[in-house]
Write a protein that holds these residues in place. Structure first.
Motif, PDB file in Angstrom:
ATOM      1  N   ILE A  11       0.839  -1.199   0.000  1.00  0.00           N
ATOM      2  CA  ILE A  11       0.000   0.000   0.000  1.00  0.00           C
ATOM      3  C   ILE A  11       0.877   1.253   0.000  1.00  0.00           C
ATOM      4  O   ILE A  11       0.580   2.240  -0.683  1.00  0.00           O
ATOM      5  N   THR A  12       1.984   1.217   0.735  1.00  0.00           N
ATOM      6  CA  THR A  12       2.952   2.313   0.684  1.00  0.00           C
ATOM      7  C   THR A  12       3.482   2.486  -0.735  1.00  0.00           C
ATOM      8  O   THR A  12       3.585   3.610  -1.251  1.00  0.00           O
ATOM      9  N   ALA A  13       3.833   1.374  -1.383  1.00  0.00           N
ATOM     10  CA  ALA A  13       4.344   1.419  -2.750  1.00  0.00           C
ATOM     11  C   ALA A  13       3.308   1.988  -3.706  1.00  0.00           C
ATOM     12  O   ALA A  13       3.642   2.777  -4.610  1.00  0.00           O
ATOM     13  N   TRP A  14       2.048   1.611  -3.531  1.00  0.00           N
ATOM     14  CA  TRP A  14       0.986   2.087  -4.410  1.00  0.00           C
ATOM     15  C   TRP A  14       0.869   3.609  -4.350  1.00  0.00           C
ATOM     16  O   TRP A  14       0.861   4.286  -5.378  1.00  0.00           O
ATOM     17  N   SER A  15       0.773   4.156  -3.156  1.00  0.00           N
ATOM     18  CA  SER A  15       0.606   5.597  -3.007  1.00  0.00           C
ATOM     19  C   SER A  15       1.827   6.344  -3.526  1.00  0.00           C
ATOM     20  O   SER A  15       1.694   7.355  -4.242  1.00  0.00           O
ATOM     21  N   ASN A  16       3.016   5.849  -3.194  1.00  0.00           N
ATOM     22  CA  ASN A  16       4.232   6.514  -3.647  1.00  0.00           C
ATOM     23  C   ASN A  16       4.341   6.486  -5.165  1.00  0.00           C
ATOM     24  O   ASN A  16       4.704   7.488  -5.797  1.00  0.00           O
ATOM     25  N   TRP A  17       4.002   5.355  -5.769  1.00  0.00           N
ATOM     26  CA  TRP A  17       4.088   5.241  -7.221  1.00  0.00           C
ATOM     27  C   TRP A  17       3.105   6.178  -7.911  1.00  0.00           C
ATOM     28  O   TRP A  17       3.437   6.804  -8.930  1.00  0.00           O
ATOM     29  N   GLN A  18       1.896   6.286  -7.395  1.00  0.00           N
ATOM     30  CA  GLN A  18       0.908   7.167  -8.023  1.00  0.00           C
ATOM     31  C   GLN A  18       1.422   8.599  -8.094  1.00  0.00           C
ATOM     32  O   GLN A  18       1.273   9.281  -9.119  1.00  0.00           O
ATOM     33  N   VAL A  19       2.030   9.077  -7.023  1.00  0.00           N
ATOM     34  CA  VAL A  19       2.533  10.453  -7.006  1.00  0.00           C
ATOM     35  C   VAL A  19       3.769  10.579  -7.898  1.00  0.00           C
ATOM     36  O   VAL A  19       3.894  11.523  -8.681  1.00  0.00           O
ATOM     37  N   ALA A  20       4.696   9.616  -7.790  1.00  0.00           N
ATOM     38  CA  ALA A  20       5.931   9.681  -8.580  1.00  0.00           C
ATOM     39  C   ALA A  20       5.646   9.611 -10.071  1.00  0.00           C
ATOM     40  O   ALA A  20       6.209  10.382 -10.868  1.00  0.00           O
ATOM     41  N   TYR A  21       4.768   8.709 -10.470  1.00  0.00           N
ATOM     42  CA  TYR A  21       4.431   8.562 -11.885  1.00  0.00           C
ATOM     43  C   TYR A  21       3.763   9.831 -12.425  1.00  0.00           C
ATOM     44  O   TYR A  21       4.103  10.324 -13.512  1.00  0.00           O
ATOM     45  N   LYS A  22       2.808  10.377 -11.662  1.00  0.00           N
ATOM     46  CA  LYS A  22       2.117  11.589 -12.117  1.00  0.00           C
ATOM     47  C   LYS A  22       3.078  12.782 -12.155  1.00  0.00           C
ATOM     48  O   LYS A  22       2.966  13.643 -13.033  1.00  0.00           O
ATOM     49  N   ALA A  23       4.024  12.814 -11.208  1.00  0.00           N
ATOM     50  CA  ALA A  23       5.036  13.876 -11.225  1.00  0.00           C
ATOM     51  C   ALA A  23       5.900  13.757 -12.479  1.00  0.00           C
ATOM     52  O   ALA A  23       6.216  14.763 -13.132  1.00  0.00           O
ATOM     53  N   TRP A  24       6.286  12.544 -12.842  1.00  0.00           N
ATOM     54  CA  TRP A  24       7.079  12.339 -14.055  1.00  0.00           C
ATOM     55  C   TRP A  24       6.290  12.775 -15.290  1.00  0.00           C
ATOM     56  O   TRP A  24       6.824  13.428 -16.175  1.00  0.00           O
ATOM     57  N   LYS A  25       4.998  12.449 -15.309  1.00  0.00           N
ATOM     58  CA  LYS A  25       4.173  12.791 -16.466  1.00  0.00           C
ATOM     59  C   LYS A  25       4.018  14.300 -16.634  1.00  0.00           C
ATOM     60  O   LYS A  25       3.842  14.787 -17.750  1.00  0.00           O
TER      61      LYS A  25
END
Length: 352
Positions: free
Chosen positions: A152-166
């Motif tokens: 769940i930690t990975a999910w939340s972190n990935w959502q923000v990191a991926y959207k930041a990259w985009k």
């Protein structure tokens, strides 16, 4: 009602003590739970060492019952509980106190005052501190125990990191030359599996042959950390044709940051959800600005993110692999081995 628990006591040389404890009376929005499995987590080490904060001082308590991941069964519900029913099997969801947007301020069984966790055989939590496991999930309870915090930690972190990259790469297609790297760790490996599912190449930096083998089963490339930092830099440059990491997951900190920054691409994202080797980092602001690096910091997840992570996991078989299950009666010794690095599995699950 009484139950048995492993308790961390103030000034007791960082060793757990088994004792019988009294459970508080059930409030209208609370549930009585029995612990089935728990998973060892990095915050237990923080608690034992009193870093980055002394929990006894922060919580103004002499005893703390750790355990903010695991699987529990609902035994009894308060009169206003609507999300679960007696007999439901759930993961513990450790967002104990949230802010106005739902993000956690204090974590259940860690820095939330008067909270308890899965180091107890029975416990009382708010209904929003558990998430029901669908009966048709097809995954084992021990897998869900490991999922409950790290994934769940990975999910939340990935959502923000991926959207930041985009944000800075909205016209860039995810293709063979896009890479996500991570230093070894359970959250990092979970996030690399997500990166693969999103279409990126993924690579784990690890010193463990066992972990390398597990990563490679999921088509995640590996770099041997034991070969040194310059080898890591060279390998990342080779894999990315000198462009560097589009997203770099670094949940370690001080000991890895210098190498991480050397391996970042322009318009890349450095993302973290933990601080294993120290929380204060020396950052060159001009370098970060000139390369348009975005730095992402997240802490666990909202309740809705937890539900979304579970839904995605079921639909995409995004789950940890569990190789060994240990015994609750041996928890003090297991925790000391975990703290010293003797346990090599990323996901150490204990059956209660």
């Amino acid at each position: 009602m009484q139950t048995e628990a492993w308790v961390l006591q103030k000034n007791k040389n960082q060793k757990l003590q088994k004792k019988r404890i009294n459970l508080k009376s059930l409030k209208e929005n609370e549930v009585l739970l029995s612990t089935k499995y728990l998973c060892l987590e990095g915050n237990y080490t923080h608690a034992l060492e009193g870093k980055p904060q002394d929990l006894f001082k922060f919580r103004n308590e002499d005893e703390i019952i750790l355990g903010n991941s695991g699987v529990v069964m609902v035994e009894k519900c308060g009169s206003q509980v609507t999300s679960v029913s007696p007999g439901d099997v759930c993961i513990l969801f450790c967002n104990g106190v949230s802010d106005d947007l739902g993000y956690p301020k204090y974590i259940t069984a860690y820095d939330k005052v008067n909270s308890m966790g899965t180091f107890s055989k029975k416990l009382v939590l708010n209904e929003k501190e558990v998430l029901k496991i669908p009966k048709n999930s097809k995954f084992s309870l021990k897998q869900w125990a490991a999922f409950s915090l790290k994934f769940i930690t990975a999910w939340s972190n990935w959502q923000v990191a991926y959207k930041a990259w985009k944000i800075q790469n909205e016209n860039s297609e995810i293709s063979d030359n896009k890479y996500v790297f991570s230093w070894g760790g359970g959250v990092g490996l979970a996030e690399l599996k997500l990166a693969k599912l999103y279409g990126f190449n993924a690579c784990l930096i690890t010193s463990s042959p066992k972990v390398s083998a597990e990563a490679e089963k999921h088509n995640i490339q590996t770099i041997n950390r034991l070969n040194g930092n310059q080898h890591i830099v060279n390998q990342i440059n080779k894999l990315t044709n000198e462009k560097g990491a589009n997203i770099f997951i670094d949940n370690i900190g001080v000991s890895t940051l210098k190498t991480t920054l050397k391996c970042m691409s322009r318009e890349g994202v450095l993302t973290t959800s933990g601080w294993k080797s120290g929380g204060l980092l020396p950052i060159s602001r001009p370098y970060a600005c000139q390369n348009r690096h975005l730095h992402v910091y997240t802490h666990y997840a909202t309740y809705e993110e937890g539900k979304n992570a579970m839904k995605f996991a079921i639909e995409n078989s995004w789950m940890p692999e569990i190789h060994n299950v240990l015994c609750w009666e041996e928890l003090p010794e297991i925790l000391l081995k975990y703290n010293s690095g003797e346990l090599k599995d990323y996901y150490t699950v204990v059956k209660v």
